[in-house]
Design a protein around this motif. Sequence first.
Motif, PDB file in Angstrom:
ATOM      1  N   ASN A 183      11.874  -0.108  -9.410  1.00  0.00           N
ATOM      2  CA  ASN A 183      13.328   0.079  -9.271  1.00  0.00           C
ATOM      3  C   ASN A 183      13.915  -0.691  -8.088  1.00  0.00           C
ATOM      4  O   ASN A 183      14.962  -0.305  -7.573  1.00  0.00           O
ATOM      5  N   GLU A 184      13.249  -1.732  -7.632  1.00  0.00           N
ATOM      6  CA  GLU A 184      13.810  -2.586  -6.581  1.00  0.00           C
ATOM      7  C   GLU A 184      13.654  -4.025  -7.012  1.00  0.00           C
ATOM      8  O   GLU A 184      12.543  -4.522  -7.163  1.00  0.00           O
ATOM      9  N   VAL A 185      14.802  -4.690  -7.228  1.00  0.00           N
ATOM     10  CA  VAL A 185      14.814  -6.094  -7.618  1.00  0.00           C
ATOM     11  C   VAL A 185      15.955  -6.765  -6.872  1.00  0.00           C
ATOM     12  O   VAL A 185      17.002  -6.149  -6.648  1.00  0.00           O
ATOM     13  N   TYR A 186      15.765  -7.998  -6.445  1.00  0.00           N
ATOM     14  CA  TYR A 186      16.840  -8.756  -5.802  1.00  0.00           C
ATOM     15  C   TYR A 186      17.095 -10.010  -6.621  1.00  0.00           C
ATOM     16  O   TYR A 186      16.244 -10.893  -6.693  1.00  0.00           O
ATOM     17  N   LEU A 187      18.250 -10.082  -7.268  1.00  0.00           N
ATOM     18  CA  LEU A 187      18.655 -11.206  -8.108  1.00  0.00           C
ATOM     19  C   LEU A 187      17.570 -11.578  -9.117  1.00  0.00           C
ATOM     20  O   LEU A 187      17.271 -12.751  -9.342  1.00  0.00           O
ATOM     21  N   GLY A 188      16.951 -10.587  -9.710  1.00  0.00           N
ATOM     22  CA  GLY A 188      15.928 -10.820 -10.717  1.00  0.00           C
ATOM     23  C   GLY A 188      14.533 -11.066 -10.149  1.00  0.00           C
ATOM     24  O   GLY A 188      13.588 -11.200 -10.902  1.00  0.00           O
ATOM     25  N   LEU A 189      14.408 -11.139  -8.822  1.00  0.00           N
ATOM     26  CA  LEU A 189      13.100 -11.354  -8.198  1.00  0.00           C
ATOM     27  C   LEU A 189      12.450 -10.005  -7.912  1.00  0.00           C
ATOM     28  O   LEU A 189      13.074  -9.137  -7.299  1.00  0.00           O
ATOM     29  N   PRO A 190      11.209  -9.823  -8.320  1.00  0.00           N
ATOM     30  CA  PRO A 190      10.539  -8.553  -8.006  1.00  0.00           C
ATOM     31  C   PRO A 190      10.191  -8.480  -6.523  1.00  0.00           C
ATOM     32  O   PRO A 190       9.925  -9.489  -5.881  1.00  0.00           O
ATOM     33  N   ILE A 191      10.218  -7.280  -5.992  1.00  0.00           N
ATOM     34  CA  ILE A 191       9.851  -7.062  -4.590  1.00  0.00           C
ATOM     35  C   ILE A 191       8.441  -6.487  -4.570  1.00  0.00           C
ATOM     36  O   ILE A 191       8.132  -5.554  -5.305  1.00  0.00           O
ATOM     37  N   PHE A 192       7.579  -7.063  -3.736  1.00  0.00           N
ATOM     38  CA  PHE A 192       6.191  -6.643  -3.666  1.00  0.00           C
ATOM     39  C   PHE A 192       5.941  -5.835  -2.397  1.00  0.00           C
ATOM     40  O   PHE A 192       6.548  -6.085  -1.353  1.00  0.00           O
ATOM     41  N   ARG A 193       5.023  -4.888  -2.499  1.00  0.00           N
ATOM     42  CA  ARG A 193       4.604  -4.088  -1.346  1.00  0.00           C
ATOM     43  C   ARG A 193       3.130  -4.399  -1.101  1.00  0.00           C
ATOM     44  O   ARG A 193       2.340  -4.491  -2.028  1.00  0.00           O
ATOM     45  N   PHE A 194       2.774  -4.575   0.178  1.00  0.00           N
ATOM     46  CA  PHE A 194       1.401  -4.888   0.552  1.00  0.00           C
ATOM     47  C   PHE A 194       0.850  -3.783   1.441  1.00  0.00           C
ATOM     48  O   PHE A 194       1.546  -3.297   2.331  1.00  0.00           O
ATOM     49  N   TYR A 195      -0.391  -3.399   1.185  1.00  0.00           N
ATOM     50  CA  TYR A 195      -1.080  -2.396   1.983  1.00  0.00           C
ATOM     51  C   TYR A 195      -2.246  -3.092   2.683  1.00  0.00           C
ATOM     52  O   TYR A 195      -3.122  -3.648   2.013  1.00  0.00           O
ATOM     53  N   ILE A 196      -2.257  -3.060   4.030  1.00  0.00           N
ATOM     54  CA  ILE A 196      -3.382  -3.610   4.780  1.00  0.00           C
ATOM     55  C   ILE A 196      -3.926  -2.519   5.688  1.00  0.00           C
ATOM     56  O   ILE A 196      -3.295  -1.475   5.866  1.00  0.00           O
ATOM     57  N   LYS A 197      -5.087  -2.756   6.262  1.00  0.00           N
ATOM     58  CA  LYS A 197      -5.688  -1.790   7.181  1.00  0.00           C
ATOM     59  C   LYS A 197      -5.745  -2.408   8.575  1.00  0.00           C
ATOM     60  O   LYS A 197      -6.036  -3.599   8.729  1.00  0.00           O
ATOM     61  N   CYS A 198      -5.498  -1.582   9.585  1.00  0.00           N
ATOM     62  CA  CYS A 198      -5.589  -2.017  10.980  1.00  0.00           C
ATOM     63  C   CYS A 198      -7.027  -2.463  11.255  1.00  0.00           C
ATOM     64  O   CYS A 198      -7.979  -1.847  10.775  1.00  0.00           O
ATOM     65  N   THR A 199      -7.173  -3.503  12.047  1.00  0.00           N
ATOM     66  CA  THR A 199      -8.511  -4.049  12.301  1.00  0.00           C
ATOM     67  C   THR A 199      -9.347  -3.137  13.189  1.00  0.00           C
ATOM     68  O   THR A 199     -10.569  -3.192  13.148  1.00  0.00           O
ATOM     69  N   ARG A 200      -8.710  -2.291  14.007  1.00  0.00           N
ATOM     70  CA  ARG A 200      -9.472  -1.414  14.898  1.00  0.00           C
ATOM     71  C   ARG A 200      -9.668  -0.012  14.331  1.00  0.00           C
ATOM     72  O   ARG A 200     -10.786   0.477  14.210  1.00  0.00           O
ATOM     73  N   CYS A 201      -8.566   0.651  13.933  1.00  0.00           N
ATOM     74  CA  CYS A 201      -8.664   2.064  13.548  1.00  0.00           C
ATOM     75  C   CYS A 201      -8.620   2.294  12.040  1.00  0.00           C
ATOM     76  O   CYS A 201      -8.698   3.433  11.591  1.00  0.00           O
TER      77      CYS A 201
END
Length: 181
Positions: free
Chosen positions: A57-75
Amino acid sequence: KYYPPDFDPAKIPKLKLPKDRQYVVRLMAPFNMRCKTCGEYIYKGKKFNARKETVQNEVYLGLPIFRFYIKCTRCLAEITFKTDPENTDYTMEHGATRNFQAEKLLEEEEKRMQKEREEEELNNPMKVLENRTKDSKLEMEVLENLQELKELNQRQANVDFEAMLQQYKELEEEQRRKEQE
């Protein structure tokens, strides 16, 4: 591969994949950030194996919006950020704070000043006239400075190479005469 003569690809059932499917991708951190749990600095360009999903349910001018999940390098705390195609940037969601960016603040300040000026001009016709005169004075000063620089460069560039060569030849001849004497 062997395909039997009675093979029909239409009979193969289609995979029902969920819309919010997550993919594992390799990406670099798009900006400097600091983990909220342990305070570790994560610098721009650090490589991560991340999970990527399209935001529903989030699009900007027909472009999909992506979400990225990363992990902290220490904790190993989870950090998430999204693409922001409107500003050609990324927005931090949670898990970390984005480090200070002077350029971005400067651009936002310029935009705010421009918007204020436009609002003033809409409400006050005298302000329009004042701004025009101020802009024209500034333009005249710039043109005068440019003209001065051109004249200065012209004075310095007005060198007669033929006369310099002639003078050099005369000096050489004079030295030869002295040597012969």
